[in-house]
Design a protein around this motif. Sequence first.
Motif, PDB file in Angstrom:
ATOM      1  N   GLY A 366      16.443  23.440  34.974  1.00  0.00           N
ATOM      2  CA  GLY A 366      16.675  23.846  36.383  1.00  0.00           C
ATOM      3  C   GLY A 366      17.703  22.929  36.846  1.00  0.00           C
ATOM      4  O   GLY A 366      18.881  22.666  36.466  1.00  0.00           O
ATOM      5  N   PHE A 367      17.562  21.886  37.947  1.00  0.00           N
ATOM      6  CA  PHE A 367      18.677  21.011  38.340  1.00  0.00           C
ATOM      7  C   PHE A 367      18.860  19.901  37.154  1.00  0.00           C
ATOM      8  O   PHE A 367      17.767  19.540  36.493  1.00  0.00           O
ATOM      9  CB  PHE A 367      18.149  20.313  39.547  1.00  0.00           C
ATOM     10  CG  PHE A 367      18.824  19.265  40.038  1.00  0.00           C
ATOM     11  CD1 PHE A 367      20.027  19.055  40.442  1.00  0.00           C
ATOM     12  CD2 PHE A 367      18.555  17.577  39.661  1.00  0.00           C
ATOM     13  CE1 PHE A 367      20.971  18.073  40.976  1.00  0.00           C
ATOM     14  CE2 PHE A 367      19.411  16.695  39.835  1.00  0.00           C
ATOM     15  CZ  PHE A 367      20.391  16.837  40.625  1.00  0.00           C
ATOM     16  N   SER A 368      19.969  19.503  37.056  1.00  0.00           N
ATOM     17  CA  SER A 368      20.383  18.406  36.063  1.00  0.00           C
ATOM     18  C   SER A 368      21.349  17.738  36.663  1.00  0.00           C
ATOM     19  O   SER A 368      22.358  18.304  37.350  1.00  0.00           O
ATOM     20  CB  SER A 368      20.763  18.935  35.121  1.00  0.00           C
ATOM     21  OG  SER A 368      22.084  19.607  34.907  1.00  0.00           O
ATOM     22  N   GLN A 369      21.549  16.291  36.480  1.00  0.00           N
ATOM     23  CA  GLN A 369      22.670  15.447  36.853  1.00  0.00           C
ATOM     24  C   GLN A 369      22.850  14.487  35.771  1.00  0.00           C
ATOM     25  O   GLN A 369      21.935  13.591  35.529  1.00  0.00           O
ATOM     26  CB  GLN A 369      22.409  14.842  38.014  1.00  0.00           C
ATOM     27  CG  GLN A 369      23.717  14.377  38.662  1.00  0.00           C
ATOM     28  CD  GLN A 369      23.400  13.720  40.103  1.00  0.00           C
ATOM     29  OE1 GLN A 369      22.874  14.335  40.959  1.00  0.00           O
ATOM     30  NE2 GLN A 369      23.926  12.523  40.388  1.00  0.00           N
ATOM     31  N   PHE A 370      24.069  14.492  35.520  1.00  0.00           N
ATOM     32  CA  PHE A 370      24.393  13.115  34.479  1.00  0.00           C
ATOM     33  C   PHE A 370      25.749  12.793  35.053  1.00  0.00           C
ATOM     34  O   PHE A 370      27.040  13.282  34.879  1.00  0.00           O
ATOM     35  CB  PHE A 370      24.732  13.773  32.950  1.00  0.00           C
ATOM     36  CG  PHE A 370      25.345  13.031  31.991  1.00  0.00           C
ATOM     37  CD1 PHE A 370      24.838  11.574  31.920  1.00  0.00           C
ATOM     38  CD2 PHE A 370      25.999  13.362  30.966  1.00  0.00           C
ATOM     39  CE1 PHE A 370      25.306  10.738  31.046  1.00  0.00           C
ATOM     40  CE2 PHE A 370      26.405  12.277  29.964  1.00  0.00           C
ATOM     41  CZ  PHE A 370      25.889  11.169  30.044  1.00  0.00           C
ATOM     42  N   GLY A 371      25.604  11.421  35.439  1.00  0.00           N
ATOM     43  CA  GLY A 371      26.804  10.870  36.354  1.00  0.00           C
ATOM     44  C   GLY A 371      26.519  11.075  37.627  1.00  0.00           C
ATOM     45  O   GLY A 371      25.520  11.058  38.070  1.00  0.00           O
ATOM     46  N   ALA A 523      12.710   6.048  39.560  1.00  0.00           N
ATOM     47  CA  ALA A 523      12.666   5.781  41.115  1.00  0.00           C
ATOM     48  C   ALA A 523      13.952   6.016  41.695  1.00  0.00           C
ATOM     49  O   ALA A 523      14.290   6.755  42.794  1.00  0.00           O
ATOM     50  CB  ALA A 523      12.134   4.389  41.346  1.00  0.00           C
ATOM     51  N   ASP A 524      15.249   5.612  41.242  1.00  0.00           N
ATOM     52  CA  ASP A 524      16.367   5.704  41.694  1.00  0.00           C
ATOM     53  C   ASP A 524      16.757   7.352  41.884  1.00  0.00           C
ATOM     54  O   ASP A 524      17.326   7.795  42.728  1.00  0.00           O
ATOM     55  CB  ASP A 524      17.407   4.869  40.874  1.00  0.00           C
ATOM     56  CG  ASP A 524      18.781   5.187  41.228  1.00  0.00           C
ATOM     57  OD1 ASP A 524      19.470   4.653  42.488  1.00  0.00           O
ATOM     58  OD2 ASP A 524      19.590   6.029  40.796  1.00  0.00           O
ATOM     59  N   ALA A 525      16.780   7.964  40.623  1.00  0.00           N
ATOM     60  CA  ALA A 525      16.942   9.219  40.388  1.00  0.00           C
ATOM     61  C   ALA A 525      16.206   9.981  41.537  1.00  0.00           C
ATOM     62  O   ALA A 525      16.492  11.169  42.083  1.00  0.00           O
ATOM     63  CB  ALA A 525      16.665   9.704  39.015  1.00  0.00           C
ATOM     64  N   GLN A 526      14.772   9.746  41.694  1.00  0.00           N
ATOM     65  CA  GLN A 526      14.082  10.530  42.888  1.00  0.00           C
ATOM     66  C   GLN A 526      14.594  10.248  44.286  1.00  0.00           C
ATOM     67  O   GLN A 526      14.403  11.160  45.051  1.00  0.00           O
ATOM     68  CB  GLN A 526      12.492  10.282  42.537  1.00  0.00           C
ATOM     69  CG  GLN A 526      11.923  10.835  41.392  1.00  0.00           C
ATOM     70  CD  GLN A 526      10.621  10.774  41.291  1.00  0.00           C
ATOM     71  OE1 GLN A 526       9.943   9.611  41.461  1.00  0.00           O
ATOM     72  NE2 GLN A 526       9.984  11.724  41.115  1.00  0.00           N
ATOM     73  N   GLU A 527      15.161   9.076  44.307  1.00  0.00           N
ATOM     74  CA  GLU A 527      15.803   8.846  45.835  1.00  0.00           C
ATOM     75  C   GLU A 527      17.108   9.349  46.112  1.00  0.00           C
ATOM     76  O   GLU A 527      17.286   9.542  47.187  1.00  0.00           O
ATOM     77  CB  GLU A 527      15.884   7.390  45.865  1.00  0.00           C
ATOM     78  CG  GLU A 527      16.133   6.617  47.322  1.00  0.00           C
ATOM     79  CD  GLU A 527      16.016   5.176  47.387  1.00  0.00           C
ATOM     80  OE1 GLU A 527      16.591   4.663  48.314  1.00  0.00           O
ATOM     81  OE2 GLU A 527      15.519   4.753  46.382  1.00  0.00           O
ATOM     82  N   THR A 528      17.730   9.634  45.080  1.00  0.00           N
ATOM     83  CA  THR A 528      19.263  10.117  45.156  1.00  0.00           C
ATOM     84  C   THR A 528      19.547  11.588  44.929  1.00  0.00           C
ATOM     85  O   THR A 528      20.467  11.841  45.240  1.00  0.00           O
ATOM     86  CB  THR A 528      20.003   9.027  44.189  1.00  0.00           C
ATOM     87  OG1 THR A 528      19.744   9.200  42.987  1.00  0.00           O
ATOM     88  CG2 THR A 528      20.039   7.803  44.540  1.00  0.00           C
ATOM     89  N   THR A 529      18.551  12.080  44.141  1.00  0.00           N
ATOM     90  CA  THR A 529      18.805  13.684  43.636  1.00  0.00           C
ATOM     91  C   THR A 529      17.629  14.485  44.173  1.00  0.00           C
ATOM     92  O   THR A 529      16.649  14.083  44.594  1.00  0.00           O
ATOM     93  CB  THR A 529      18.962  13.546  42.226  1.00  0.00           C
ATOM     94  OG1 THR A 529      17.492  13.621  41.582  1.00  0.00           O
ATOM     95  CG2 THR A 529      19.866  12.527  41.750  1.00  0.00           C
ATOM     96  N   PRO A 530      17.807  15.871  43.839  1.00  0.00           N
ATOM     97  CA  PRO A 530      16.762  16.787  44.330  1.00  0.00           C
ATOM     98  C   PRO A 530      15.439  16.471  43.369  1.00  0.00           C
ATOM     99  O   PRO A 530      14.453  17.189  43.766  1.00  0.00           O
ATOM    100  CB  PRO A 530      17.147  18.174  44.179  1.00  0.00           C
ATOM    101  CG  PRO A 530      18.796  17.835  44.295  1.00  0.00           C
ATOM    102  CD  PRO A 530      19.178  16.546  43.909  1.00  0.00           C
ATOM    103  N   VAL A 531      15.501  15.895  42.338  1.00  0.00           N
ATOM    104  CA  VAL A 531      14.087  15.540  41.771  1.00  0.00           C
ATOM    105  C   VAL A 531      13.211  14.854  42.592  1.00  0.00           C
ATOM    106  O   VAL A 531      12.081  14.692  42.143  1.00  0.00           O
ATOM    107  CB  VAL A 531      14.682  14.687  40.511  1.00  0.00           C
ATOM    108  CG1 VAL A 531      13.583  14.275  39.487  1.00  0.00           C
ATOM    109  CG2 VAL A 531      15.630  15.290  39.774  1.00  0.00           C
TER     110      VAL A 531
END
Length: 641
Positions: A366-371, A523-531
Amino acid sequence: MPHPKKKTAQRGIVAAAATALVVGSSFMPALAAPTASESPSAPATANDNVSDTSGSVDTTGLAEAIERDLGETPEEYLAEAKVSAKASDIKTALREAKIDSNVVVKDGVVVVQVGKADLSASKKVIAEVEAAETTVAGEEVVQTSATATAEAAEESVPATSAPTESAKKAEAAKKAEKKSAEPSATKEALESAPVELEAEEVSSIDEVMEELKKTASPEALKELTSVTMDQYGQVIVRAGEADETKGSEASKSASTSSDPELSLTEAVERLEGAKLKLSKDGGPAKMAALEDTYGGMGYATTADGDYSGRFGMCSVGFNAWNEDGKDAVITAGHCTVDGRMKDVNMLEHDGIDAIASLGIHLGTFGFSQFGTAGNGAEVEPPSSENPWTVGTDIAVIDAINPEANLHPGVTKWPAGADEREETINITSAGAGVVGSPACNSGRTTGWQCSEILEEGMFNVYGYDENGQPTDENVRLVWGYTASNPEGDTLLPGDSGGAVVQGTRAIGINSAYGSGVALYTSLADAQETTPVGDYTVKLFISAPKLTVDNGTEVEAGEAITGTVADAPDGTKVNIIVDGKVIDSIIVNDGKFSFTAPEELGEFSFTMQAKNGFDRSATANANVVVIAAPTPTSTPTEEPTVE
């Protein structure tokens, strides 16, 4: 933590803009040729674990395990392997010659146990195997005299019963004492692999199986776990607890009836002359279900679900819930190759980095982000007005196969066992702590532990327009570093795997290089992305009463219990006849509720819950008794005075 959206880079271990960590995913051809694996994501210079190609046996990465687990040097280990190889050749040759035998290795000697009638034929077979041995360093291999040992065996007394447990322990102690008193066995000393023949009446496993089939009842055979042979030629029959033993009449009739009626115990006792041992240890071996999925297990990914060509390999991070309470998986963003990969299929392994086959279909990315958002590279050149925008390396797998059973745990990749057989439960999720140990799980290096060295942002190789790794498209990722000097903490294929501190989920395997492993901050990924809309599945312990079942409690009195390691916000449901009659918040692992007014046995079920997570249910009961009636003390009657 600094503000997650905009961070000014402190490159630390990354010396220059052109220096970047290598993504930790990998690609390989279809399973038809798994040995031809390659990793386009890792340049040749990044390989820290190159084997010796001079023709010697590669023990890279094994020396520590050999010394730790076996107390030997790699040279001794390889020398013993030569003895085992010779024993294997003799065993195969005897089997082809249709000679019942038991071939084992004892103290560097190949011991061949055969019946007395087969000694002569066995001696000939052994001589043929030894004659086929190649020369070592241009000299003939020293041949042992199988003839002398065979002649000695012919004069020996046929075997009686197998050694007792005390005898086995005494023999083991004697061997240990001998080994400590003498120099360690060397490669040269073991290379000749001496062979000894022993006159033993060997029980054939096939014959034992056949006899059991004739005499044991079908119900009893269902309890069978295994039939094996140990180094003493003893056949060990393992089974669960048998059904109630048949009566004496049934036992007697089975000896003349064509219908097998005996229990396994009775059937084994009837195999006269065989060296047998029956072990009751729990019934047929239970295989881990292929649908069971844990963090750290490997998966394959393609753009279209076709795995007949090349496919990517990564590892499951943490099993999770989406905002609707449906199954999901959190893993590394770069495993999608900037969104090119869509389909995800589990991989079954025979061991660490040893693919056996494709497993069940898992789901789709589904959602993905690299960078940065949209898989963006770092801003060039950064300035005070235009600072680096720090991204992450995160992805979710959605549309999970309904057959998959996603557990709130991570595999520890136990040696010699299925990766599902030893796991660690995840009880919380949050930020990692620098200076504390952390462990990561992935398909290539298994379960590895190191210390979190730093937290910050780091350059990671990105992808070009063709999906190939390049240092011309470097991504910035926020996360943690851990020591990886020998390249054994994190390697291609580990990407996406789980990183934990204790039982807390803190990160995702992302990249490696410059002597460190990089873990994406969860924690950072969940704070900054739809994750952030996804929550890691947590293991919730089943509630327990603080009193034994059947304890008497007064009507209206508090019934208390505990939930071990309960995350904040955990509640306990009290269920009677399928209906929730009370829901209590757990504070500091404890809870309590009021006993009913109705007297008599009060049976109920308890289940802890936290968000979409549920514990196993626990049945309990107490006996409600009447509270004592308060009595008043009469006052003294007044006197005339």
